[in-house]
Scaffold this motif. Sequence first.
Motif, PDB file in Angstrom:
ATOM      1  N   ARG A   1      -9.436   6.194   1.338  1.00  0.00           N
ATOM      2  CA  ARG A   1      -9.426   5.274   0.647  1.00  0.00           C
ATOM      3  C   ARG A   1      -9.018   3.940   0.402  1.00  0.00           C
ATOM      4  O   ARG A   1      -8.076   4.032   1.048  1.00  0.00           O
ATOM      5  CB  ARG A   1      -9.202   5.946  -0.852  1.00  0.00           C
ATOM      6  N   ARG A   2     -10.395   3.143   0.034  1.00  0.00           N
ATOM      7  CA  ARG A   2      -8.858   1.572   1.078  1.00  0.00           C
ATOM      8  C   ARG A   2      -8.425   0.769  -0.787  1.00  0.00           C
ATOM      9  O   ARG A   2      -8.738   1.537  -1.404  1.00  0.00           O
ATOM     10  CB  ARG A   2     -10.548   1.206   0.630  1.00  0.00           C
ATOM     11  N   GLY A   3      -7.285   0.727   0.113  1.00  0.00           N
ATOM     12  CA  GLY A   3      -6.303   0.186  -0.335  1.00  0.00           C
ATOM     13  C   GLY A   3      -6.205  -0.867  -1.675  1.00  0.00           C
ATOM     14  O   GLY A   3      -7.351  -1.638  -1.988  1.00  0.00           O
ATOM     15  N   ALA A   4      -4.641  -1.208  -2.607  1.00  0.00           N
ATOM     16  CA  ALA A   4      -4.856  -2.699  -3.349  1.00  0.00           C
ATOM     17  C   ALA A   4      -5.736  -3.738  -2.620  1.00  0.00           C
ATOM     18  O   ALA A   4      -6.490  -5.117  -2.738  1.00  0.00           O
ATOM     19  CB  ALA A   4      -3.774  -3.003  -3.781  1.00  0.00           C
ATOM     20  N   SER A   5      -5.245  -4.009  -1.466  1.00  0.00           N
ATOM     21  CA  SER A   5      -5.995  -5.100  -0.703  1.00  0.00           C
ATOM     22  C   SER A   5      -7.903  -5.045  -0.568  1.00  0.00           C
ATOM     23  O   SER A   5      -8.573  -6.693   0.327  1.00  0.00           O
ATOM     24  CB  SER A   5      -5.084  -5.093   1.189  1.00  0.00           C
ATOM     25  N   GLY A   6      -8.075  -3.711  -0.207  1.00  0.00           N
ATOM     26  CA  GLY A   6      -9.317  -3.768  -0.346  1.00  0.00           C
ATOM     27  C   GLY A   6     -10.189  -3.377   0.598  1.00  0.00           C
ATOM     28  O   GLY A   6     -11.554  -3.232   1.602  1.00  0.00           O
ATOM     29  N   TYR A   7      -9.391  -3.488   1.532  1.00  0.00           N
ATOM     30  CA  TYR A   7      -9.561  -2.626   3.499  1.00  0.00           C
ATOM     31  C   TYR A   7      -8.576  -1.450   3.552  1.00  0.00           C
ATOM     32  O   TYR A   7      -7.732  -1.639   3.069  1.00  0.00           O
ATOM     33  CB  TYR A   7      -9.335  -4.010   4.405  1.00  0.00           C
ATOM     34  N   ARG A   8      -9.339  -0.674   4.119  1.00  0.00           N
ATOM     35  CA  ARG A   8      -8.251   0.047   4.787  1.00  0.00           C
ATOM     36  C   ARG A   8      -8.130  -0.044   6.002  1.00  0.00           C
ATOM     37  O   ARG A   8      -7.808  -0.705   6.346  1.00  0.00           O
ATOM     38  CB  ARG A   8     -10.084   1.325   5.267  1.00  0.00           C
ATOM     39  N   GLY A   9      -6.807   0.313   5.824  1.00  0.00           N
ATOM     40  CA  GLY A   9      -5.145   0.847   6.212  1.00  0.00           C
ATOM     41  C   GLY A   9      -4.846  -0.809   6.413  1.00  0.00           C
ATOM     42  O   GLY A   9      -3.700  -0.778   7.816  1.00  0.00           O
ATOM     43  N   ILE A  10      -5.309  -1.364   5.144  1.00  0.00           N
ATOM     44  CA  ILE A  10      -3.901  -2.851   5.318  1.00  0.00           C
ATOM     45  C   ILE A  10      -3.107  -2.847   3.721  1.00  0.00           C
ATOM     46  O   ILE A  10      -3.961  -2.261   2.549  1.00  0.00           O
ATOM     47  CB  ILE A  10      -4.516  -3.893   4.806  1.00  0.00           C
ATOM     48  N   ARG A  11      -1.969  -2.692   3.854  1.00  0.00           N
ATOM     49  CA  ARG A  11      -1.012  -3.118   3.332  1.00  0.00           C
ATOM     50  C   ARG A  11      -0.399  -4.184   2.276  1.00  0.00           C
ATOM     51  O   ARG A  11      -0.554  -4.890   3.734  1.00  0.00           O
ATOM     52  CB  ARG A  11       0.012  -2.205   2.949  1.00  0.00           C
ATOM     53  N   LEU A  12      -0.448  -4.424   1.975  1.00  0.00           N
ATOM     54  CA  LEU A  12       0.278  -6.112   1.375  1.00  0.00           C
ATOM     55  C   LEU A  12       1.501  -6.218   0.924  1.00  0.00           C
ATOM     56  O   LEU A  12       2.444  -5.063   0.977  1.00  0.00           O
ATOM     57  CB  LEU A  12       0.087  -6.426  -0.206  1.00  0.00           C
ATOM     58  N   ARG A  13       2.646  -6.778   2.110  1.00  0.00           N
ATOM     59  CA  ARG A  13       3.862  -6.989   2.377  1.00  0.00           C
ATOM     60  C   ARG A  13       4.840  -7.533   1.335  1.00  0.00           C
ATOM     61  O   ARG A  13       4.230  -8.569   0.274  1.00  0.00           O
ATOM     62  CB  ARG A  13       4.226  -7.059   3.877  1.00  0.00           C
ATOM     63  N   PRO A  14       5.476  -7.703   1.034  1.00  0.00           N
ATOM     64  CA  PRO A  14       6.710  -7.949  -0.359  1.00  0.00           C
ATOM     65  C   PRO A  14       7.015  -9.545   0.356  1.00  0.00           C
ATOM     66  O   PRO A  14       6.567 -10.597  -0.741  1.00  0.00           O
ATOM     67  CB  PRO A  14       8.112  -7.436  -0.024  1.00  0.00           C
ATOM     68  N   ASN A  15       6.627  -9.559   0.994  1.00  0.00           N
ATOM     69  CA  ASN A  15       6.910 -11.481   1.831  1.00  0.00           C
ATOM     70  C   ASN A  15       5.476 -12.390   2.215  1.00  0.00           C
ATOM     71  O   ASN A  15       5.068 -13.014   2.265  1.00  0.00           O
ATOM     72  CB  ASN A  15       7.229 -11.671   3.298  1.00  0.00           C
ATOM     73  N   CYS A  16       4.656 -10.994   1.100  1.00  0.00           N
ATOM     74  CA  CYS A  16       2.815 -12.167   1.030  1.00  0.00           C
ATOM     75  C   CYS A  16       1.891 -11.669   2.379  1.00  0.00           C
ATOM     76  O   CYS A  16       1.226 -12.554   2.487  1.00  0.00           O
ATOM     77  CB  CYS A  16       2.831 -12.992   0.515  1.00  0.00           C
TER      78      CYS A  16
END
Length: 197
Positions: free
Chosen positions: A5-20
Amino acid sequence: MPPRRRGASGYRGIRLRPNCGYYSELRSGDLRLGLDTYGTARKAARAYDAAAWRLGRPRGQMNFQDVYTLQQALDVAPASRLNTAQDRAEHAERQRRLLVAQEDERVMAEWRRRHPEDVAYEQVYWARRREEDTRRRREERLDRRRRKALTNAQSDIVAAGGRSIFTADDDCWLDIWLDTSDDTGEDDNGDDGSDLE
């Protein structure tokens, strides 16, 4: 296996890091292939797709369906991140420290090879120091136990109505009591609490 499933970023395999930044990661079973951190989720997703094409993943597991070949995926993928001057300076400093450490190890190995008698002397010295420290700690521990046993015996004699071998104003009695007492605090100064000024 169902598609991830797609994450919060809206893309598969992509995560938002704490440094934006957006971190791109490709998973295959227990294997995780970390790609890089990108400024936007779209760039990270394009990099993910290029890596997925290289690994032969089906198009259904891609983030963008407008790519039909590996070459197209590579063409739209973002370029490798260029290091900034600060990154290069930090890398150079790490390399310099590593070279210094390696040189130190090389020089010490050469010294040990040329002067085996010094190495043997140093080992004997430190072994002797460890033995002396162990012996000293053991003697101090035994002395504390002996004084505590003596104090306990004296307190038992006094409690039974007998007479102590120490007088009330004997400094030795006070020293033994302070060294063996478990309830002395930092503020105990050995007097009866009255201030004589």
